[in-house]
Design an enzyme around this catalytic site. Structure first.
Site, PDB file in Angstrom:
ATOM      1  N   HIS A  71      45.354  41.265  40.749  1.00 47.98           N
ATOM      2  CA  HIS A  71      45.178  39.891  40.272  1.00 47.98           C
ATOM      3  C   HIS A  71      45.194  38.915  41.450  1.00 47.98           C
ATOM      4  O   HIS A  71      44.383  37.974  41.513  1.00 47.98           O
ATOM      5  CB  HIS A  71      46.294  39.572  39.280  1.00 47.98           C
ATOM      6  CG  HIS A  71      46.203  38.218  38.667  1.00 47.98           C
ATOM      7  ND1 HIS A  71      47.301  37.542  38.197  1.00 47.98           N
ATOM      8  CD2 HIS A  71      45.151  37.393  38.436  1.00 47.98           C
ATOM      9  CE1 HIS A  71      46.928  36.379  37.699  1.00 47.98           C
ATOM     10  NE2 HIS A  71      45.631  36.259  37.837  1.00 47.98           N
ATOM     11  N   GLU A  74      41.969  39.014  43.359  1.00 48.76           N
ATOM     12  CA  GLU A  74      40.948  38.250  42.614  1.00 48.76           C
ATOM     13  C   GLU A  74      41.032  36.761  42.982  1.00 48.76           C
ATOM     14  O   GLU A  74      40.020  36.118  43.255  1.00 48.76           O
ATOM     15  CB  GLU A  74      41.153  38.445  41.112  1.00 48.76           C
ATOM     16  CG  GLU A  74      40.316  37.543  40.224  1.00 48.76           C
ATOM     17  CD  GLU A  74      41.125  36.865  39.125  1.00 48.76           C
ATOM     18  OE1 GLU A  74      41.155  35.618  39.071  1.00 48.76           O
ATOM     19  OE2 GLU A  74      41.733  37.589  38.312  1.00 48.76           O
ATOM     20  N   HIS A  75      42.248  36.207  43.025  1.00 48.27           N
ATOM     21  CA  HIS A  75      42.425  34.791  43.384  1.00 48.27           C
ATOM     22  C   HIS A  75      41.935  34.524  44.803  1.00 48.27           C
ATOM     23  O   HIS A  75      41.272  33.517  45.062  1.00 48.27           O
ATOM     24  CB  HIS A  75      43.908  34.419  43.301  1.00 48.27           C
ATOM     25  CG  HIS A  75      44.358  33.987  41.946  1.00 48.27           C
ATOM     26  ND1 HIS A  75      44.800  32.718  41.684  1.00 48.27           N
ATOM     27  CD2 HIS A  75      44.433  34.659  40.768  1.00 48.27           C
ATOM     28  CE1 HIS A  75      45.137  32.621  40.394  1.00 48.27           C
ATOM     29  NE2 HIS A  75      44.932  33.791  39.824  1.00 48.27           N
ATOM     30  N   GLU A 178      50.811  30.780  37.191  1.00 52.08           N
ATOM     31  CA  GLU A 178      50.113  31.332  36.026  1.00 52.08           C
ATOM     32  C   GLU A 178      51.064  32.206  35.218  1.00 52.08           C
ATOM     33  O   GLU A 178      51.092  32.149  33.985  1.00 52.08           O
ATOM     34  CB  GLU A 178      48.904  32.152  36.500  1.00 52.08           C
ATOM     35  CG  GLU A 178      48.055  32.699  35.374  1.00 52.08           C
ATOM     36  CD  GLU A 178      46.837  33.452  35.884  1.00 52.08           C
ATOM     37  OE1 GLU A 178      46.161  34.087  35.048  1.00 52.08           O
ATOM     38  OE2 GLU A 178      46.554  33.417  37.101  1.00 52.08           O
TER      39      GLU A 178
END
Length: 1095
Positions: A71, A74-75, A178
């Site tokens: 994750h 991805e950022h 998040e």
């Protein structure tokens, strides 16, 4: 040139994909020399282009000691590449062409996608002809195509990402924010609990989002170089042969192929195999036959049964699990739900199989329990197994699958277009699956054959030795003795008692079962009449025709002239003031609508699964009914819905269940995400007669079934009916629908003088109001602010155009400054606030920082944007205008979008069907000087004229305070980020030396200032700017809110924009505001009459 270049590479090309009857796109699948598979889509009529890349690696590939790394990677791919090092270059480029982007990390895939204008030339009006087929096959200069520039930037994510040191910590913070956003969400909490209780050796067991602890603190404690680990993950798992690219554009297929070859053939190929998990089971004997009791944040009650299942990706032609989910999840007569609902035990039931990953699957049955259902959860489990046993006793029923085949074929045959980025993202994901490439479009949805053996094999998994279950309740059993590691969910888990298991086995094996349980009857709602009379027109009509307009009924109609599907939308609104007189009438009306829905569940289910659905709701202005889907049986469903609305008989047992559900929803609302709550409070100040949750919940307590039974006939007794009939319907059918509504409901005529009028409350010039209230969730750590500026009445076309342009210009800078640079929180956005008589602009931030601090940072940003606007080049300003015009003139993708647009204007009583064209024309006339004047008056914090109201929702809980060393580390990263943004080089060692001498938090900023002044020799203005941004990112900037007066002690019409005024008595405050003009049509309705032109 394009064709010869495109065809110069000898490679297989698959173009004969199975596609929908109404699909006018062209498709081509190719594989590049680096084994990257690509789907190219040519759409000659699209005004938006898009691309998506799905990489066959996700959270299941996280390192065990670094959960969330997939994750985080991805950022980080968004944060600059070797070719385009500016970290917001990609998003700035997309925004300049009215575009956007996003990405998500799933279990086995990471999916990146974007969308933007297909052309960099914006038509002056929407009548500009679409390029002809001949034009479309001419070569296109890639430098003039927005898509080329976006593809080149996008492709670098997978070729040469930078993983800049100063962006790593920042994006880990974004991931952490998040994660914190989701900590109080039951969806996330219960899903993670389910994962935690799975086989520890299966990656499903892991935590996938990531946090500051898992991605920063823990790795550093182990001596890990975080950036190196991220780069290693990308280098190890990102390979061209694991990627699936989809590109959709107006350019022809050969041109798209040439561009893709030029950019994406440079993606490194490591020949990595597709990952599978065949050797590890998601549940072993240790995890099966377990019962878990979990305590939710919301007041909710549910039962979930999870069976160990199989991965069915290879069986896409027959979709065996859909046979199981169709029968178990059915809601009609004979179903599990119908039986347990009649017992008063349940509100809903869902069932379905899911392939967690190649090699693993789960089949879930989820039941929404009533209070009585919670007490009878064991009985419900036994009923479910009785139904499964009945299914297993019978051979797989071919007629059931034939119905499924027909429904799926019709749905695919008439599948309409969806937004381009939704199309590309979904198809890139589908391409990872082992479908025949010609079935890429149809494979996920169409059942192609009846396969009895596969269905029988599937049913073998649904047996009493092969499941586990979870019971969710805030009250039961009460003795939760464990806390889930990542979200803190209270739970208790144990083996299912042997005596209960014995009862389940007996229910499963005994042929005696309730006579009410049986297979569903034949579905009479499957459409048969699918003809569409297609009459080509030069330009589709942009507004419906008014075909009846009298004191009782107003009927609008438009025969579909561009989508050519056998579908229709019927929207009905009955105006009546009865629904929204007081909070009590509002709750009575809501209960009424919910009880109608409850009574129609069994009847409407067959229609719903056949592509025909209805809605019934209440609003301040009356009640609304909608029916949409295949027009063949639409009138049948509509008549049944209208009769149920008219003849509802309220049963005490169902009333108690519906009442309880609504009561819980009112209480649960306060535990939702703060950024979901804040808009309700902002609207409270814009609308005079609006009711808040507390008022509604209080009234609900004393409402009885008898009161609702007496109330709703009064609502139906008098009103004015307005109808839109749109789609594959003739005028005569539309008029018959109007007659059906009128003769079924039979309301007395409501004089036009009694129709509800919508108005807004107007914030006075020079006002600066703040409304603050604490959030009710004691565990939530996030504050939230919605900072709203009143602009005027949106019926002013010039003002509306400026509102759109403002939102476009500020969008990317807001996100970049407040989220990327200042790291205020994961949730940051800005945009227009739209009402029928209210035009505004807002910035919303959800953050661990307090609202006063956030207020100051928003003020600071808006002040700085004055300079940005004044210094903006004419070229950039014109690009923003083009982006707005492109958005306003975006083509409608399907019948539903067109119907919703018509109904939106009708429901609001403006009938401004040409508004988008008018807006585009107005935006084209706006100059930069116009926008500067507009900004300085309405937006700038220095303006004495602007009208501002902020809502502050304050958290009760506080996050852990970082240590001094952590703050120093953050200061170093922050300064590098800001310096990078300002194109100023930073000597990390010199700054570190300054920070090493700091012994208290308050001295960090002084050390930074000395470094900027003495080491970098920056001027005063530059030092002030960089120091301010560093202070903001470190949470050390001054609060933006000083001493406040109470609104009740001042005249709200005589405020000073400089001095904030605190609202403590909302009623008294609203009493001091003026109301806007009421809504009225943009022109005389007679002009919309079908024969108006002949008069």
């Amino acid at each position: 040139m394009a064709e010869s270049l495109g065809r110069s590479v000898a490679r297989p090309r698959i173009e004969d994909l199975e596609r929908a009857e109404v699909d006018d796109r062209s498709y081509r699948i190719i594989t590049l020399s680096n084994q990257l598979e690509v789907l190219l889509i040519h759409d000659a009529t699209t005004d938006k282009a898009s691309a998506a890349m799905d990489v066959n690696v996700g959270s299941f590939s996280d390192a065990e000691d670094m959960p969330g790394i997939a994750h985080a990677v991805e950022h980080l791919l968004f944060m600059g590449t070797e070719k385009y090092p500016e970290e917001n270059n990609y998003n700035k480029y997309l925004t300049s062409y009215s575009g956007h982007s996003n990405a998500y990390t799933a279990a086995t895939s990471t999916n990146y996608y974007f969308e933007l204008a297909a052309s960099n030339s914006t038509p002056s009006n929407s009548k500009t002809a679409t390029p002809s087929a001949t034009q479309e096959h001419l070569p296109i200069d890639k430098e003039q195509s927005p898509l080329w520039g976006a593809l080149d930037r996008f492709g670098q994510f997978f070729i040469c990402p930078l993983f800049l040191e100063d962006t790593v910590d920042r994006e880990i913070k974004a991931v952490d924010s998040e994660n914190k956003k989701n900590l109080q969400s039951d969806t996330w909490r219960l899903h993670q609990l389910s994962k935690n209780l799975a086989n520890p050796k299966h990656p499903y067991n892991h935590f996938s989002t990531g946090s500051w602890k898992t991605l920063h603190d823990d790795p550093i404690a182990r001596g890990v170089q975080i950036r190196d680990e991220f780069m290693k993950f990308h280098a190890t798992h990102y390979s061209a042969n694991r990627m699936k690219l989809v590109v959709l554009g107006r350019e022809n297929l050969d041109t798209l192929e040439e561009w893709v070859e030029e950019i994406f053939s440079k993606v490194p190929n490591k020949d990595l195999p597709r990952k599978r998990w065949d050797d590890v089971s998601v549940y072993t004997e240790k995890e099966l036959l377990i019962q878990t009791f979990a305590k939710p944040v919301f007041e909710s009650r549910s039962l979930e049964i999870s069976f160990l299942y199989r991965d069915e990706e290879e069986f896409y032609e027959s979709h065996p699990s859909r046979y199981l989910s169709h029968l178990i999840g059915h809601e009609g007569p004979g179903s599990i739900l119908a039986y347990i609902k009649a017992k008063g035990w349940a509100n809903g039931l869902g069932a379905g199989g899911s392939s967690l990953c190649p090699g693993s699957g789960i089949f879930n049955i989820s039941v929404k329990l009533t209070e009585d259902g919670l007490a009878h959860y064991k009985d419900i489990v036994k009923v479910i197994f009785q139904y499964i046993a009945m299914m297993r006793e019978l051979p797989p029923q071919e007629w059931v699958v034939e119905e499924q085949i027909k429904i799926s074929e019709v749905e695919f045959r008439f599948k309409q277009k969806s937004p381009p980025s939704r199309t590309t993202s979904a198809l890139a994901s589908v391409m990872q699956k082992p479908y025949n490439r010609k079935d890429i479009l149809s494979g996920p949805s169409v059942i192609k054959k009846f396969h009895a053996q596969r269905i029988s094999e599937a049913m073998e998994y649904l047996r009493p030795e092969n499941f586990r279950m979870t019971i969710v309740s805030q009250e039961f059993p009460g003795d939760w003795d464990q806390k889930e590691k990542w979200y803190g969910t209270d739970y208790k888990t144990e083996k299912i008692p042997q005596d209960f298991l014995a009862e389940i086995r007996q229910a499963f094996e005994n042929n005696t079962r309730p006579k009410e349980l049986h297979l569903p009857h034949k579905n009479e709602f499957i459409p048969n009449r699918l003809e569409v009379e297609r009459k080509e027109v030069g330009n589709p009509a942009k507004q419906p025709k008014l075909i009846r307009n009298d004191d009782a009924v107003r009927t609008w109609w438009k025969k579909d002239d561009q989508f050519w599907v056998p579908k229709a939308n019927v929207h009905i609104h009955m105006r009546t003031p009865m629904v929204h007189v007081t909070p009590r009438t509002s709750v009575l009306a809501t209960l009424y609508a919910n009880l109608v829905d409850d009574a129609l569940v069994e009847y409407a289910y067959d229609a719903d699964i056949s592509g025909l659905n209805y809605g019934f709701s209440t609003q301040a202005s009356g009640i609304s009914v909608s029916v949409s889907g295949y027009n063949d049986k639409l009138h049948v469903l509509l008549e049944k819905v209208l009769l149920q609305i008219r003849d509802l008989v309220i049963k005490e047992d169902r009333f108690k269940i519906v009442h309880d559900k609504l009561s819980r929803s009112f209480r649960n609302w306060h535990f939702g995400q703060p950024f979901h709550q804040v808009g309700t409070y902002s609207r409270w100040f814009r609308v005079d007669n609006t009711f808040m949750n507390e008022e509604l919940a209080q009234e609900l307590e004393t409402i009885t079934a008898q009161e609702v039974q007496q109330f709703f006939p009064q609502v139906l007794s008098q009103g004015h009916i307005e109808i839109l009939a749109h789609g594959n319907l003739y005028k005569e059918e539309a008029l018959k629908i109007a007659d059906l509504v009128e003769r079924t409901i039979k309301p007395k005529k409501l004089p036009a003088s009694q129709w509800p009028i919508e108005r807004s409350l107007i914030l006075p010039e020079g006002s600066n109001f703040i409304y603050s209230r604490p959030l009710k969730d004691p565990a939530n750590v996030n504050h939230c602010i919605e900072y709203t500026l009143y602009l005027g009445n949106p019926r002013d076309e010039v003002l509306r155009a400026k509102q759109f342009l403002l939102a476009q210009m500020v969008d990317e800078p807001t996100f970049n400054q407040l989220r990327t640079i200042e790291q205020l929180g994961y949730v940051v956005f800005s945009g227009s606030t739209a009402g029928v008589t209210y035009a505004g602009f807002r910035i919303l931030v959800q953050s661990e920082r307090d609202c006063g601090y956030l207020e100051g940072r928003i003020d600071n940003f808006l002040t700085k944007f004055e300079t940005t606007l004044k210094e903006m080049s004419n070229e950039e300003f014109e690009k923003h205008k083009s982006a707005v015009i492109s958005k306003r003139l975006e083509t409608l993708k399907n019948l539903g979008q067109e119907g919703n647009r018509f109904w939106n204007h009708m429901f609001r009583s403006t009938y401004d069907f040409l508004q988008a064209d008018i807006d585009a024309a107005q935006v084209a006339t706006i100059t930069k000087d116009d926008m500067i004047s507009f900004y300085m008056r309405h937006i700038s914090p220095s303006s004495p004229h602007r009208a501002k109201l902020s809502v502050h929702l304050t958290a009760q809980s506080k996050p852990k305070e970082p240590t001094l060393d952590e703050k120093k580390t953050q200061a170093l990263a922050v300064l590098q980020t800001i310096a990078n943004e300002e194109h100023t080089p930073v000597d990390a060692s010199a700054l570190q030396k300054r920070l090493d001498g700091v012994t208290a938090t308050q001295d960090i900023l002084e050390a930074v200032a000395k470094y900027l002044t003495e080491d970098l020799k920056l001027g005063k203005e530059d030092v002030a700017k960089v120091a301010d941004e560093a202070a903001a990112a470190l949470g050390l900037a001054e609060s933006g809110v000083g001493q406040m007066k109470a609104a009740e002690k001042v005249d709200v019409q005589q405020g000073s924009a400089k001095e904030p005024v605190l609202i403590t008595d909302v009623r008294a405050f609203k009493a001091g505001l003026f109301a806007s003009q009421g809504v009225k049509p943009v022109k005389n309705l007679e002009e919309f009459m079908e024969d108006a032109a002949k008069l």
